[in-house]
Structure formats: C-alpha cells, structure tokens
Design a protein around this motif. Structure first.
Motif, mmCIF file in Angstrom:
data_model
loop_
_atom_site.group_PDB
_atom_site.id
_atom_site.type_symbol
_atom_site.label_atom_id
_atom_site.label_comp_id
_atom_site.label_asym_id
_atom_site.label_seq_id
_atom_site.Cartn_x
_atom_site.Cartn_y
_atom_site.Cartn_z
ATOM 1 N N LEU A 237 96.697 -29.679 50.578
ATOM 2 C CA LEU A 237 95.723 -30.590 49.978
ATOM 3 C C LEU A 237 94.673 -31.060 50.991
ATOM 4 N N PRO A 238 95.052 -31.424 52.221
ATOM 5 C CA PRO A 238 94.003 -31.796 53.188
ATOM 6 C C PRO A 238 93.047 -30.641 53.508
ATOM 7 N N ILE A 239 93.561 -29.421 53.468
ATOM 8 C CA ILE A 239 92.709 -28.261 53.754
ATOM 9 C C ILE A 239 91.673 -28.085 52.655
ATOM 10 N N MET A 240 92.142 -28.111 51.394
ATOM 11 C CA MET A 240 91.229 -27.927 50.268
ATOM 12 C C MET A 240 90.231 -29.076 50.162
ATOM 13 N N THR A 241 90.689 -30.283 50.469
ATOM 14 C CA THR A 241 89.786 -31.432 50.449
ATOM 15 C C THR A 241 88.697 -31.284 51.510
ATOM 16 N N ALA A 242 89.096 -30.836 52.680
ATOM 17 C CA ALA A 242 88.107 -30.653 53.756
ATOM 18 C C ALA A 242 87.077 -29.599 53.388
ATOM 19 N N TYR A 243 87.540 -28.423 52.955
ATOM 20 C CA TYR A 243 86.596 -27.374 52.576
ATOM 21 C C TYR A 243 85.691 -27.842 51.438
ATOM 22 N N GLY A 244 86.264 -28.594 50.493
ATOM 23 C CA GLY A 244 85.460 -29.108 49.390
ATOM 24 C C GLY A 244 84.379 -30.060 49.843
ATOM 25 N N ASN A 245 84.613 -30.694 50.987
ATOM 26 C CA ASN A 245 83.617 -31.600 51.572
ATOM 27 C C ASN A 245 82.774 -30.922 52.650
ATOM 28 N N ASN A 246 82.828 -29.580 52.656
ATOM 29 C CA ASN A 246 82.015 -28.777 53.578
ATOM 30 C C ASN A 246 82.401 -28.990 55.042
ATOM 31 N N LYS A 247 83.725 -29.152 55.264
ATOM 32 C CA LYS A 247 84.230 -29.324 56.623
ATOM 33 C C LYS A 247 85.335 -28.311 56.885
ATOM 34 N N PRO A 248 85.419 -27.778 58.085
ATOM 35 C CA PRO A 248 86.489 -26.826 58.395
ATOM 36 C C PRO A 248 87.822 -27.533 58.555
ATOM 37 N N ALA A 249 88.905 -26.811 58.276
ATOM 38 C CA ALA A 249 90.263 -27.334 58.463
ATOM 39 C C ALA A 249 91.187 -26.144 58.628
ATOM 40 N N TYR A 250 92.392 -26.412 59.119
ATOM 41 C CA TYR A 250 93.311 -25.298 59.357
ATOM 42 C C TYR A 250 94.752 -25.678 59.059
ATOM 43 N N PHE A 251 95.426 -24.835 58.282
ATOM 44 C CA PHE A 251 96.882 -24.816 58.184
ATOM 45 C C PHE A 251 97.357 -23.381 58.387
ATOM 46 N N GLY A 252 96.873 -22.482 57.545
ATOM 47 C CA GLY A 252 97.105 -21.049 57.700
ATOM 48 C C GLY A 252 95.771 -20.349 57.531
ATOM 49 N N THR A 253 95.586 -19.245 58.223
ATOM 50 C CA THR A 253 94.298 -18.558 58.181
ATOM 51 C C THR A 253 94.033 -18.006 56.784
ATOM 52 N N PRO A 254 92.938 -18.388 56.157
ATOM 53 C CA PRO A 254 92.625 -17.854 54.834
ATOM 54 C C PRO A 254 92.187 -16.396 54.907
ATOM 55 N N ALA A 255 92.302 -15.705 53.783
ATOM 56 C CA ALA A 255 91.875 -14.300 53.700
ATOM 57 C C ALA A 255 90.362 -14.282 53.519
ATOM 58 N N VAL A 256 89.643 -14.325 54.633
ATOM 59 C CA VAL A 256 88.204 -14.587 54.575
ATOM 60 C C VAL A 256 87.463 -13.540 53.751
ATOM 61 N N ASN A 257 87.802 -12.279 53.876
ATOM 62 C CA ASN A 257 87.067 -11.264 53.122
ATOM 63 C C ASN A 257 87.397 -11.317 51.633
ATOM 64 N N LEU A 258 88.633 -11.617 51.310
ATOM 65 C CA LEU A 258 88.985 -11.780 49.903
ATOM 66 C C LEU A 258 88.241 -12.967 49.291
ATOM 67 N N ILE A 259 88.124 -14.028 50.050
ATOM 68 C CA ILE A 259 87.421 -15.199 49.534
ATOM 69 C C ILE A 259 85.926 -14.913 49.401
ATOM 70 N N LYS A 260 85.382 -14.127 50.304
ATOM 71 C CA LYS A 260 83.982 -13.717 50.161
ATOM 72 C C LYS A 260 83.796 -12.855 48.914
ATOM 73 N N ALA A 261 84.744 -11.967 48.653
ATOM 74 C CA ALA A 261 84.688 -11.149 47.439
ATOM 75 C C ALA A 261 84.836 -12.013 46.195
ATOM 76 N N TYR A 262 85.750 -12.960 46.238
ATOM 77 C CA TYR A 262 85.945 -13.895 45.121
ATOM 78 C C TYR A 262 84.673 -14.698 44.877
#
Length: 386
Positions: A237-262
């Motif tokens: 939840l803190p990760i998603m909240t941070a990204y939603g507020n246009n801020k970086p955060a880290y728990f586990g590395t996201p699948a960056v290319n999959l998210i770009k495709a999404y």
C-alpha cells in the motif's frame, strides 16, 4: 522500431493471453528503465489512474504487482479475511475451486454455492445463504474462464448490500475486465481482481487488483497479522500510494517493461478511439457473431442461457465422437490457437477467446480467420471419423 508481423506467429484465439497491438509490443521491446526514475514513476502513476477508469472507480486503490491473476486471490485471502472468518464462494466453474482453495489455505471458513452446469448461481440461493449467516466476504467469478458463464455482478451486489451490507463484495474479473461492463463504485463492489493478459490487452505477468476505500479500512482494522510476506498490503500500500502521488518507492522491483506495455494498452483503452463503452459494445457484437457461427456449425455453448454467456470468450461442446484433441491440432496447423476445456470434461469442448485488439481492430481480420478456420477444421475432423 519494427515489431513482429501478424503473419510471423500463430493467431491466439484463446481466453488469454490475447493478441497485442503494435504499440504494446513496441513498449515491451524498449530498453528497461530504472523503477525509481521520473520517467517510470510517471508511467506507473498514469497506470493507476487509468486502471481506475476501466473499472469505474474514482477512489479505489489499484495494486499493480508482478504475478498472475491467481495472485489476486492471495491478496484477498491474506489481507481481507482473517483466520476463522466466514466467506461465501459462488462457484460457476474451475476457477471457483481455485478461489475456495486459496481462501482455505489462509484459514477462512468457506461456504460454497455451486451452480448447475452452464448456469450462474441462482439469486434466490444467494439471498437465502446471506440470511442464514453473516459472511465477511462473498466472491463472484464474473466470467469463469473454464465455462464462459457470465454472472450478474450488479444483481448479486444489490442483494448483498440489502441483506448483509457489511459483507465485502469480491469480484474475480480476470476474464471480464475491459470486455464486460464493471461499475465498481456504482455497484458497490469492494474488490476487483484481474490480470494483464486478457481484455486489458497486455502481456501476462501483472496481477492487477483494485480495492475500495471500505476494503482498505477493513484491512487497516484487522486484528491478526497478515500471513503472507509478498502479498501483504502493509508492504504494497505505501508503494502504490507513493507512485500514485508521483513519487518513487521500493518494496520489490516492478516489471518495468510489462508496466510500460500495460500503460500503452490502457492509453488505447481509455483515451483513444473507440471509447471504453464502444469497446464493450464491440465485444458483445463479436461475441454474438462467433456464437451464431458456432450454432450454424451445430455446436452448443456451455452456458445454457445467452444472457449468461461471456462476451470475451465462447465455450463450445464438440459433436459426439469429436474431441478437443481431434480439432485443436488441425486449428494450430492452420495458424490458429484455440483452447481445450478444463476439468473432467476437458476433451469434450473447446474455448475461443475474442478479446482486445482482435475485436476492436476489424482490419486485422482475426475474427474472420477464427470463424473460417473453425469451420474448415471441424469438417476435417468429422470427415476423419467417418
């Protein structure tokens, strides 16, 4: 940058993964970027906002995490249901079994309402069950991918809110999001869980779950520890909240290319033509066409009532003496991949997926190819049996 042509691979006509647009393929093929770079943070933020639009929520909290659609079950079972609490599972096929088993793995007490084969669970049975016991949650498989049966989420949600308003309404939308109407806020749904590889038109690998603010509050008030590490909303939840507020955060590395495709696919779904509503209309139109062609070929649907047949896929019984193993190789030899059945009757029927760009972009000719290839392959299989 070039992308693989449609002719270089077999046409996917299964209920996921689906065919991808060139824009999605191009996004997937880009060099990876840092998951905390401003470029990626902005992409992730946009994905969160566009995901809300697809399921009809203004303030639902998306969780976009590496994993399959099945991981959504773990999130629900680990975060929203505490050991010993009661859950009602509506069973319309193979994937109802999976959700039930996942909930029990985390210690839930599960009551199950099984539908008759080819039907959704009757509304009066749901009503009766809710009057007998207060459930922490009810799970609904919107479209069971094994049967193609479509459940009426709105009608079920109306019953739940009337009889047991504290019960969380959980929708397994893996095979329905972006091919069936979902109005999360208007219908009062608490969780929609899905995956990237079906109606959302991206490659497999992303578990996508949207939780209502009520569900988030239920999680915040839980009495016992979350019994999963990777699925814990305490972590995510803190990760998603941070990204939603246009801020970086880290728990586990996201699948960056999959998210770009999404992101590329979501942009087409929410911002391009056709509109989301038009996409849903096209899915219904193509579904009716495929089902009409199947009827002309003498094939019978698994769903017994057209009103309860999915718009993103079609499940068809094969004629007596013909098995899935007789027809699927013939289809594949002609460049079209369809799916066999699931469960004890898996060789008695086939499943056709018609979602995403194959439906929306008529210039591809995918639906024509599916129809003609099915007709020819069925005739061949019947002739071979004579």
């Amino acid at each position: 940058m070039s992308t693989p042509s449609k002719q270089s691979h077999k046409l996917l006509a299964i209920p996921g993964p689906v065919e991808l647009t060139d824009e999605v393929l191009q996004a997937l093929a880009q060099p990876p970027v840092s998951h905390v770079s401003p470029q990626f943070v902005a992409i992730f933020r946009d994905c969160i906002e566009m995901t809300r639009k697809v399921v009809g929520t203004k303030d639902g909290q998306p969780f976009i995490i590496s994993g399959s659609g099945t991981f959504g079950w773990d999130q629900v079972a680990a975060n929203l249901v505490e050991p010993g609490e009661d859950v009602l599972v509506l069973h319309t096929g193979y994937f109802g079994d999976g959700f039930r088993d996942c909930l029990r793995t985390y210690g839930a007490n599960v009551d199950e309402l099984k539908a008759k084969s080819g039907f959704p669970v009757e509304l009066h049975r749901i009503e009766s069950a809710l009057m007998v016991k207060r459930f922490k949650a009810i799970t609904i498989t919107h479209v069971d991918t094994s049967t193609g049966v479509l459940s009426d989420v709105k009608a079920i949600a109306d019953i739940v809110r009337r009889i047991s308003p504290d019960t969380l309404i959980i929708v397994d939308g893996v095979c329905s999001v972006a091919s069936e109407e979902i109005q999360m806020d208007t219908w009062g749904v608490d969780v929609v869980l899905t995956a990237s590889q079906k109606g959302l038109g991206a490659p497999p690998g992303l578990s996508i779950l949207i939780a209502s603010q009520r569900a988030i509050q239920v999680f915040a008030k839980r009495r016992s520890p979350v019994t999963s590490y990777y699925a814990s909303w305490k972590k995510w939840l803190p990760i998603m909240t941070a990204y939603g507020n246009n801020k970086p955060a880290y728990f586990g590395t996201p699948a960056v290319n999959l998210i770009k495709a999404y992101h590329a696919s979501l942009t087409q779904i929410t911002s391009a033509s056709p509109s989301l509503n038009e996409r849903l209309r096209l899915h219904k139109q193509v579904s009716q066409r495929i089902k009409a062609i199947a009827e002309q070929l003498g094939l019978r649907q698994l769903p017994q009532d057209p009103a309860h047949a999915a718009n993103g896929m079609t499940a068809l019984y094969l004629p007596d003496g013909i098995g899935a193993s007789d027809i699927l190789p013939r289809l594949a030899a002609k460049g079209v991949v369809m799916a066999g059945g699931l469960g004890d009757s898996k060789d008695k029927y086939i499943r056709i997926g018609h979602m995403g760009t194959s439906v929306v972009d008529a210039t591809r000719g995918d639906i024509d190819t599916i129809a003609s290839t099915l007709q020819v392959s069925l005739k061949e299989a019947q002739a071979a049996k004579k």
